[in-house]
Scaffold this motif. Structure first.
Motif, PDB file in Angstrom:
ATOM      1  N   ILE A   1      43.269  27.440  47.872  1.00  0.00           N
ATOM      2  CA  ILE A   1      42.258  26.825  48.978  1.00  0.00           C
ATOM      3  C   ILE A   1      42.539  24.931  48.245  1.00  0.00           C
ATOM      4  N   PHE A   2      43.053  24.062  49.056  1.00  0.00           N
ATOM      5  CA  PHE A   2      43.095  23.098  49.399  1.00  0.00           C
ATOM      6  C   PHE A   2      42.435  22.015  49.831  1.00  0.00           C
ATOM      7  N   ARG A   3      42.147  21.240  49.244  1.00  0.00           N
ATOM      8  CA  ARG A   3      40.639  20.130  48.633  1.00  0.00           C
ATOM      9  C   ARG A   3      40.848  18.873  49.238  1.00  0.00           C
ATOM     10  N   LEU A   4      40.707  18.092  49.702  1.00  0.00           N
ATOM     11  CA  LEU A   4      41.559  16.698  50.073  1.00  0.00           C
ATOM     12  C   LEU A   4      40.588  15.800  50.105  1.00  0.00           C
ATOM     13  N   GLY A   5      40.277  14.535  49.714  1.00  0.00           N
ATOM     14  CA  GLY A   5      40.252  13.174  49.416  1.00  0.00           C
ATOM     15  C   GLY A   5      40.301  11.743  49.621  1.00  0.00           C
ATOM     16  N   LEU A   6      39.851  11.001  50.006  1.00  0.00           N
ATOM     17  CA  LEU A   6      40.935   9.738  49.797  1.00  0.00           C
ATOM     18  C   LEU A   6      40.209   8.848  48.179  1.00  0.00           C
ATOM     19  N   THR A   7      40.964   8.069  47.861  1.00  0.00           N
ATOM     20  CA  THR A   7      40.509   7.524  46.565  1.00  0.00           C
ATOM     21  C   THR A   7      41.178   5.886  46.770  1.00  0.00           C
ATOM     22  N   ASP A   8      40.480   4.831  46.155  1.00  0.00           N
ATOM     23  CA  ASP A   8      41.927   3.839  45.801  1.00  0.00           C
ATOM     24  C   ASP A   8      42.146   3.087  46.838  1.00  0.00           C
ATOM     25  N   PRO A   9      41.334   2.417  47.578  1.00  0.00           N
ATOM     26  CA  PRO A   9      42.055   1.712  49.056  1.00  0.00           C
ATOM     27  C   PRO A   9      42.968   0.828  48.186  1.00  0.00           C
ATOM     28  N   ASN A  10      43.549   0.054  49.065  1.00  0.00           N
ATOM     29  CA  ASN A  10      44.391  -0.896  48.841  1.00  0.00           C
ATOM     30  C   ASN A  10      44.554  -1.805  50.219  1.00  0.00           C
ATOM     31  N   LYS A  11      45.242  -2.871  50.187  1.00  0.00           N
ATOM     32  CA  LYS A  11      45.383  -3.548  52.005  1.00  0.00           C
ATOM     33  C   LYS A  11      46.487  -2.818  52.695  1.00  0.00           C
TER      34      LYS A  11
ATOM     35  N   GLY B   1      47.249   0.722  51.671  1.00  0.00           N
ATOM     36  CA  GLY B   1      47.194   2.220  51.748  1.00  0.00           C
ATOM     37  C   GLY B   1      45.726   2.625  51.003  1.00  0.00           C
ATOM     38  N   PHE B   2      46.170   3.746  50.026  1.00  0.00           N
ATOM     39  CA  PHE B   2      45.213   4.550  49.438  1.00  0.00           C
ATOM     40  C   PHE B   2      45.417   5.840  48.629  1.00  0.00           C
ATOM     41  N   ASP B   3      44.423   6.684  47.843  1.00  0.00           N
ATOM     42  CA  ASP B   3      45.531   7.815  47.189  1.00  0.00           C
ATOM     43  C   ASP B   3      44.808   9.215  47.490  1.00  0.00           C
ATOM     44  N   LEU B   4      45.932   9.376  47.710  1.00  0.00           N
ATOM     45  CA  LEU B   4      45.186  11.409  48.353  1.00  0.00           C
ATOM     46  C   LEU B   4      44.741  11.944  47.296  1.00  0.00           C
ATOM     47  N   VAL B   5      43.628  12.212  46.654  1.00  0.00           N
ATOM     48  CA  VAL B   5      43.408  13.840  45.699  1.00  0.00           C
ATOM     49  C   VAL B   5      43.859  14.895  46.193  1.00  0.00           C
ATOM     50  N   TYR B   6      44.383  15.708  45.766  1.00  0.00           N
ATOM     51  CA  TYR B   6      43.770  17.182  46.226  1.00  0.00           C
ATOM     52  C   TYR B   6      43.724  18.254  44.562  1.00  0.00           C
ATOM     53  N   GLN B   7      42.761  18.925  45.359  1.00  0.00           N
ATOM     54  CA  GLN B   7      42.558  20.410  44.510  1.00  0.00           C
ATOM     55  C   GLN B   7      42.887  21.501  44.665  1.00  0.00           C
ATOM     56  N   ALA B   8      43.231  22.121  44.183  1.00  0.00           N
ATOM     57  CA  ALA B   8      43.840  23.275  44.659  1.00  0.00           C
ATOM     58  C   ALA B   8      43.785  23.912  43.673  1.00  0.00           C
ATOM     59  N   SER B   9      42.395  25.191  44.455  1.00  0.00           N
ATOM     60  CA  SER B   9      41.427  26.089  43.850  1.00  0.00           C
ATOM     61  C   SER B   9      42.240  27.531  44.381  1.00  0.00           C
ATOM     62  N   HIS B  10      42.015  28.483  44.168  1.00  0.00           N
ATOM     63  CA  HIS B  10      42.226  30.331  43.611  1.00  0.00           C
ATOM     64  C   HIS B  10      41.356  30.795  45.386  1.00  0.00           C
ATOM     65  N   ASP B  11      41.436  31.032  46.188  1.00  0.00           N
ATOM     66  CA  ASP B  11      40.642  31.337  47.274  1.00  0.00           C
ATOM     67  C   ASP B  11      39.313  32.422  46.558  1.00  0.00           C
ATOM     68  N   LYS B  12      40.247  33.283  46.183  1.00  0.00           N
ATOM     69  CA  LYS B  12      38.723  34.446  45.282  1.00  0.00           C
ATOM     70  C   LYS B  12      38.211  34.195  44.175  1.00  0.00           C
TER      71      LYS B  12
ATOM     72  N   THR C   1      48.464  11.557  45.069  1.00  0.00           N
ATOM     73  CA  THR C   1      50.161  10.978  46.079  1.00  0.00           C
ATOM     74  C   THR C   1      49.719   9.953  46.877  1.00  0.00           C
ATOM     75  N   GLY C   2      50.046   8.744  46.280  1.00  0.00           N
ATOM     76  CA  GLY C   2      50.209   7.137  46.722  1.00  0.00           C
ATOM     77  C   GLY C   2      50.223   7.171  48.114  1.00  0.00           C
ATOM     78  N   ILE C   3      49.645   6.744  49.092  1.00  0.00           N
ATOM     79  CA  ILE C   3      49.884   6.501  50.797  1.00  0.00           C
ATOM     80  C   ILE C   3      49.808   4.960  51.122  1.00  0.00           C
ATOM     81  N   VAL C   4      50.985   4.934  51.567  1.00  0.00           N
ATOM     82  CA  VAL C   4      51.505   3.507  51.862  1.00  0.00           C
ATOM     83  C   VAL C   4      51.779   3.673  53.985  1.00  0.00           C
ATOM     84  N   PHE C   5      50.984   2.658  54.345  1.00  0.00           N
ATOM     85  CA  PHE C   5      51.511   2.927  55.565  1.00  0.00           C
ATOM     86  C   PHE C   5      52.436   1.730  56.007  1.00  0.00           C
TER      87      PHE C   5
END
Length: 148
Positions: free
Chosen positions: A83-93, A95-106, A116-120
């Motif tokens: 299960i991947f859960r995604l959240g947005l952090t650390d904005p700037n003019k 872009g932002f950082d996308l943080v992922y938490q991967a956990s075992h589904d069971k 991952t750093g994301i830039v437009f």
């Protein structure tokens, strides 16, 4: 050597389940280190699609990934699901950082954390572009995990 720390956002804005396929497994019999980035890419594509976007069109601009960090927490094996859960952090003019938490589904055991750093990006001009104002309005302030 200092270890990378990736704090989790207070709130996640998206969740998806991904299968671990045979091509994701290394010679040690568990999830390969390069496979987690491919899985994160799939989760990111699904996140953007869920909000009506593609990586080439987010309110008129594309995105590019500027950096990545991974912290491994546990093994995963062929045939299991994450299960991947995604959240947005650390904005700037731009872009932002996308943080992922991967956990075992069971078991719910955390397997990895990624950032991952994301830039437009304006692909027509081949230049970095400002973050579209409309993009951030999709996420209430309390879902912006440290975003201003």
């Amino acid at each position: 050597m200092a270890r990378i720390q990736i704090p989790l956002p207070e709130t996640f804005v998206f969740e998806t389940a991904l299968d671990i396929r045979i091509g994701d497994i290394n010679y040690g019999g568990h999830l390969a280190n390069d496979a987690i980035l491919r899985l994160a890419h799939e989760a990111r594509l699904r996140f953007f699609k869920a909000y009506g976007y593609t990586e080439l069109d987010v309110e008129g601009h594309g995105i590019i990934m500027t950096d990545a960090a991974i912290v491994y927490k546990a093994e995963v094996f062929h045939g299991e699901n994450l299960i991947f859960r995604l959240g947005l952090t650390d904005p700037n003019k731009y872009g932002f950082d996308l943080v992922y938490q991967a956990s075992h589904d069971k078991t719910g055991q955390e397997v990895a954390r990624l950032k991952t750093g994301i830039v437009f990006f304006d692909y027509g001009k081949r230049k970095i572009a400002p973050m579209p104002d409309m993009f951030m309005t999709r996420f209430p302030r309390e879902q912006q995990g440290g975003m201003a």
